[in-house]
Write a protein that holds these residues in place. Sequence first.
Motif, PDB file in Angstrom:
ATOM      1  N   VAL A 130       0.859  -1.172   0.000  1.00 43.98           N
ATOM      2  CA  VAL A 130       0.000   0.000   0.000  1.00 43.98           C
ATOM      3  C   VAL A 130       0.901   1.230   0.000  1.00 43.98           C
ATOM      4  O   VAL A 130       1.788   1.365   0.839  1.00 43.98           O
ATOM      5  CB  VAL A 130      -0.922   0.009   1.236  1.00 43.98           C
ATOM      6  N   THR A 131       0.663   2.107  -0.949  1.00 44.47           N
ATOM      7  CA  THR A 131       1.445   3.338  -1.032  1.00 44.47           C
ATOM      8  C   THR A 131       0.799   4.387  -0.138  1.00 44.47           C
ATOM      9  O   THR A 131      -0.408   4.597  -0.176  1.00 44.47           O
ATOM     10  CB  THR A 131       1.492   3.844  -2.491  1.00 44.47           C
ATOM     11  N   SER A 132       1.605   5.033   0.639  1.00 45.44           N
ATOM     12  CA  SER A 132       1.123   6.057   1.541  1.00 45.44           C
ATOM     13  C   SER A 132       0.713   7.294   0.743  1.00 45.44           C
ATOM     14  O   SER A 132       1.390   7.686  -0.209  1.00 45.44           O
ATOM     15  CB  SER A 132       2.204   6.416   2.546  1.00 45.44           C
TER      16      SER A 132
END
Length: 147
Positions: free
Chosen positions: A138-140
Amino acid sequence: MAIAGRQSAPAGQKRNRAKSDIDWTDVPDVPFTGERPDLPSTRTIVTRDGQESVQLLSLTKKWWETVSAMPHCKLWTDSDWMFALTTALVADAAFCGIASAAVELRNREKVLGTTSEFRRGLRIRYTQPEVVQSTAEVTSLDDYRDL
């Protein structure tokens, strides 16, 4: 000096010499939603005047909905389902007040494992279902805000 008599087992060693030949069957605690036979709407009783069809009680229908959704129903074969279906008819007779049917119902429910005590006797235990975790990264959103 050794003391006569039974000594406790060393750490990590079992007291029983033989492995138990009865293992537990673990079933995820998720209601069964697979195929099941349909409950008939009537049952036949014998009277002095001959045979008569009577409608099944709503309590019997509720009993069938509950029993046929037990998590360990996924282990049942066709013969188990037929036994459960005939047990529903016995349950209806018991719910109508026939004492001998109540005794038979209790015996049959024990075989089906309808209560936690009966399942313990069958060595069936419900376990928490496994949670599938996603392996995707998951990309912040903070990474995008800096742009």
